[in-house]
Scaffold this motif. Structure first.
Motif, PDB file in Angstrom:
ATOM      1  N   ASN A 175       6.785  58.357 -16.806  1.00 58.83           N
ATOM      2  CA  ASN A 175       5.355  58.281 -17.095  1.00 58.83           C
ATOM      3  C   ASN A 175       4.920  56.898 -17.566  1.00 58.83           C
ATOM      4  O   ASN A 175       4.080  56.762 -18.448  1.00 58.83           O
ATOM      5  CB  ASN A 175       4.971  59.337 -18.130  1.00 58.83           C
ATOM      6  CG  ASN A 175       5.808  59.223 -19.405  1.00 58.83           C
ATOM      7  OD1 ASN A 175       6.847  58.561 -19.428  1.00 58.83           O
ATOM      8  ND2 ASN A 175       5.358  59.883 -20.464  1.00 58.83           N
ATOM      9  N   LEU A 176       5.485  55.858 -16.974  1.00 56.73           N
ATOM     10  CA  LEU A 176       5.134  54.497 -17.364  1.00 56.73           C
ATOM     11  C   LEU A 176       3.651  54.239 -17.085  1.00 56.73           C
ATOM     12  O   LEU A 176       3.125  54.607 -16.015  1.00 56.73           O
ATOM     13  CB  LEU A 176       5.995  53.498 -16.602  1.00 56.73           C
ATOM     14  CG  LEU A 176       6.172  52.116 -17.248  1.00 56.73           C
ATOM     15  CD1 LEU A 176       6.907  52.233 -18.576  1.00 56.73           C
ATOM     16  CD2 LEU A 176       6.925  51.189 -16.302  1.00 56.73           C
ATOM     17  N   SER A 177       2.956  53.609 -18.025  1.00 54.59           N
ATOM     18  CA  SER A 177       1.510  53.429 -17.875  1.00 54.59           C
ATOM     19  C   SER A 177       1.056  52.117 -18.502  1.00 54.59           C
ATOM     20  O   SER A 177       1.784  51.463 -19.251  1.00 54.59           O
ATOM     21  CB  SER A 177       0.753  54.601 -18.509  1.00 54.59           C
ATOM     22  OG  SER A 177       0.933  54.596 -19.915  1.00 54.59           O
ATOM     23  N   ILE A 178      -0.184  51.760 -18.186  1.00 52.70           N
ATOM     24  CA  ILE A 178      -0.809  50.515 -18.649  1.00 52.70           C
ATOM     25  C   ILE A 178      -1.995  50.845 -19.549  1.00 52.70           C
ATOM     26  O   ILE A 178      -2.812  51.707 -19.233  1.00 52.70           O
ATOM     27  CB  ILE A 178      -1.318  49.680 -17.462  1.00 52.70           C
ATOM     28  CG1 ILE A 178      -0.155  49.228 -16.573  1.00 52.70           C
ATOM     29  CG2 ILE A 178      -2.144  48.488 -17.940  1.00 52.70           C
ATOM     30  CD1 ILE A 178       0.735  48.187 -17.191  1.00 52.70           C
ATOM     31  N   GLU A 197      -6.535  52.852 -20.162  1.00 52.81           N
ATOM     32  CA  GLU A 197      -5.890  53.510 -21.278  1.00 52.81           C
ATOM     33  C   GLU A 197      -4.900  54.531 -20.732  1.00 52.81           C
ATOM     34  O   GLU A 197      -5.280  55.529 -20.123  1.00 52.81           O
ATOM     35  CB  GLU A 197      -6.915  54.193 -22.186  1.00 52.81           C
ATOM     36  CG  GLU A 197      -6.302  54.684 -23.481  1.00 52.81           C
ATOM     37  CD  GLU A 197      -7.355  54.968 -24.549  1.00 52.81           C
ATOM     38  OE1 GLU A 197      -6.975  55.112 -25.727  1.00 52.81           O
ATOM     39  OE2 GLU A 197      -8.542  55.038 -24.198  1.00 52.81           O
ATOM     40  N   GLU A 198      -3.616  54.217 -20.893  1.00 59.84           N
ATOM     41  CA  GLU A 198      -2.522  55.042 -20.385  1.00 59.84           C
ATOM     42  C   GLU A 198      -2.719  55.369 -18.902  1.00 59.84           C
ATOM     43  O   GLU A 198      -2.607  56.507 -18.456  1.00 59.84           O
ATOM     44  CB  GLU A 198      -2.363  56.317 -21.217  1.00 59.84           C
ATOM     45  CG  GLU A 198      -1.976  56.006 -22.658  1.00 59.84           C
ATOM     46  CD  GLU A 198      -1.437  57.204 -23.415  1.00 59.84           C
ATOM     47  OE1 GLU A 198      -1.451  58.326 -22.864  1.00 59.84           O
ATOM     48  OE2 GLU A 198      -0.983  57.012 -24.552  1.00 59.84           O
ATOM     49  N   GLN A 199      -2.978  54.308 -18.127  1.00 58.04           N
ATOM     50  CA  GLN A 199      -3.167  54.436 -16.681  1.00 58.04           C
ATOM     51  C   GLN A 199      -1.813  54.357 -15.994  1.00 58.04           C
ATOM     52  O   GLN A 199      -1.094  53.362 -16.106  1.00 58.04           O
ATOM     53  CB  GLN A 199      -4.059  53.304 -16.171  1.00 58.04           C
ATOM     54  CG  GLN A 199      -4.218  53.251 -14.668  1.00 58.04           C
ATOM     55  CD  GLN A 199      -4.974  54.432 -14.127  1.00 58.04           C
ATOM     56  OE1 GLN A 199      -5.976  54.832 -14.705  1.00 58.04           O
ATOM     57  NE2 GLN A 199      -4.499  55.011 -13.041  1.00 58.04           N
ATOM     58  N   GLY A 236       1.789  58.804 -23.971  1.00 56.21           N
ATOM     59  CA  GLY A 236       1.980  59.848 -24.961  1.00 56.21           C
ATOM     60  C   GLY A 236       2.989  59.547 -26.035  1.00 56.21           C
ATOM     61  O   GLY A 236       3.143  60.326 -26.975  1.00 56.21           O
ATOM     62  N   THR A 237       3.691  58.420 -25.948  1.00 57.48           N
ATOM     63  CA  THR A 237       4.669  58.072 -26.979  1.00 57.48           C
ATOM     64  C   THR A 237       3.999  57.362 -28.145  1.00 57.48           C
ATOM     65  O   THR A 237       2.856  56.906 -28.050  1.00 57.48           O
ATOM     66  CB  THR A 237       5.771  57.173 -26.412  1.00 57.48           C
ATOM     67  OG1 THR A 237       5.192  55.949 -25.966  1.00 57.48           O
ATOM     68  CG2 THR A 237       6.492  57.852 -25.247  1.00 57.48           C
ATOM     69  N   ILE A 238       4.708  57.258 -29.247  1.00 55.34           N
ATOM     70  CA  ILE A 238       4.179  56.625 -30.450  1.00 55.34           C
ATOM     71  C   ILE A 238       4.531  55.138 -30.440  1.00 55.34           C
ATOM     72  O   ILE A 238       5.701  54.784 -30.304  1.00 55.34           O
ATOM     73  CB  ILE A 238       4.762  57.287 -31.711  1.00 55.34           C
ATOM     74  CG1 ILE A 238       4.387  58.786 -31.728  1.00 55.34           C
ATOM     75  CG2 ILE A 238       4.255  56.589 -32.965  1.00 55.34           C
ATOM     76  CD1 ILE A 238       5.072  59.540 -32.841  1.00 55.34           C
TER      77      ILE A 238
END
Length: 434
Positions: A175-178, A197-199, A236-238
């Motif tokens: 789930n890698l995102s930008i 945001e988390e794209q 979704g990670t911190i």
């Protein structure tokens, strides 16, 4: 250029002329077209430093992970020092092209600009993924591309941002995102734009977004400098560390300061070039070229002399003109439509009147030379010759030049002021062309 080099998260990394010029009139709609008074603009590299070097080896991310969970980190390594050869070969093997904008061909992480746009392409943003035992699991390389398109007749500009994964190897979080945020100081509306945001992002996928920002109306000069924040992370990670940040896209906006009754934005550190054609302006253009070559000031000659700078005060322009062209002046009536022409221009801080002369006889003296009688003044009076002794140390030149050639150069300078939105003391080059 990117300043902070590291970010991470749980389970993954977070990432004149002689004739007195008229004051520039309010620009017309057609003035938005390509500026005829400019020499063809070539982009210049921003003077404020270069791409930052990596300041961490992911130790901060490792420490934050605490040795009991996978983690990721971002680094940016300057392409100037040949960053990560393995990544380069991976990108070539993947066959993924870089994102494109006006900086294509200069993909080195520096900002480049002309008077009305800025851009940069940075192909060396690296994301690395480790397990809880600090074992390398995988890596990806991203390219960042940005372009700001300004409007010299508006306080609103557009920015187009791009992020693209151009290489990857090993195992990466699914789930890698930008995430990307553009921030501007209080002079802007909006002050903050969440571009992504988390794209989600994958190999070869180019994220691209264009948005508008406006300078809040003011009666002064505002210098705009954005700050950019980038996270590359598992959605979704911190977050364990701060996102990487950079800036450098500095430009200037004004309302009714550089030009009356108009507002607009330009890249003030870009020095435009006034193009003066011999074919159009004959002996007036030749007088400038003669002065640039033969007098020690070499005014406005790029690569040899210093640029000229606009003098905005109309009364001071008149005073300069009067001292150079209305003292110790007897027009040579053998020159058609003879007028007093001067260089550097009366509406520049380099005018001889501001640099020590008491009257125009202290300038080098020249006169137009007749070559033909076609009725076209630029053709008939194409060159100048000196009058009396010239030492080469004179701080100005004064010429007996046909009126329309003299005023024609002046009108082009006024046009440059309008097209480049030159403010008081803004610099410009002068290039004499065929």
């Amino acid at each position: 250029m990117i300043r902070r080099m590291l970010a991470c998260g749980l389970a993954a990394g977070i990432l004149a002329f002689g004739a007195q010029p008229a004051s520039p009139a309010a620009p017309r709609p057609e003035d938005r077209t390509a500026p005829a008074a400019f020499a063809a603009p070539e982009k210049e590299r921003a003077p404020r430093g270069g791409p930052a070097e990596a300041t961490s080896t992911c130790e901060e991310a490792k420490e934050a992970a605490g040795g009991n969970r996978p983690y990721g980190c971002i680094t940016r390594i300057s392409s100037v020092r040949q960053a990560d050869a393995a990544s380069g070969s991976l990108r070539a093997a993947a066959g993924v092209p870089l994102p494109t904008n006006n900086c294509t061909g200069d993909e080195d992480g520096y900002w480049y600009a002309t008077r009305t746009w800025m851009c940069e392409i940075d192909p060396n943003v690296h994301y690395t993924y480790y397990d809880q035992n600090n074992k390398w699991l995988g890596a990806a390389t991203f390219a960042v591309a940005q372009q700001l398109d300004l409007d010299r007749l508006s306080l609103t500009w557009k920015e187009t941002d791009q992020v693209k994964m151009i290489a990857r190897e090993g195992t990466l979080p699914a789930n890698l995102s930008i995430s990307w945020t553009t921030e501007c100081k209080s002079a802007c509306a909006p002050n903050s734009t969440k571009v992504w945001e988390e794209q989600p992002v994958g190999l070869g996928q180019n994220l691209e977004k264009t948005y508008s920002v406006t300078n809040q109306p003011s009666q002064k000069y505002d210098f705009i400098d954005h700050t950019y924040k980038l996270d590359i992370h598992a959605a979704g990670t911190i977050p364990l560390t701060e996102p990487i940040t950079w800036s450098g896209s500095r430009f200037r906006c004004d309302s009714k300061q550089a030009l009356g009754n108009t507002s607009g934005c330009v890249v003030a550190w870009f020095t435009p070039t006034l193009s003066v054609s011999r074919a159009k302006f004959g002996s007036s253009a030749d007088m400038i070229a003669w002065a640039q070559k033969n007098l020690s000031g070499h005014w406005g000659l790029k690569g040899t002399g210093k640029p000229l700078s606009r003098l905005q005060n109309a009364q001071q322009q008149k005073d300069n003109r009067r001292r150079v062209c209305e003292t110790a002046w007897t027009p040579d009536q053998t020159v058609a439509e003879v007028t007093c022409d001067e260089f550097p221009f009366a509406s520049s801080y380099e005018s001889g009147a501001l640099n020590g002369i008491q009257n125009g006889s202290e300038c080098a003296q020249v006169k137009a030379v007749q070559k033909d009688s076609t009725g076209v003044l630029a053709t008939d009076w194409p060159t100048v010759t000196t009058i009396g002794t010239v030492t080469g140390k004179e701080v100005c030149v004064r010429g007996h030049i046909p009126s329309s050639l003299n005023t024609g150069v002046g009108s082009y300078y006024v046009k440059l002021i309008r097209e480049a939105r030159l403010a008081d003391k803004d610099e410009f080059w002068v290039q004499v062309t065929a």
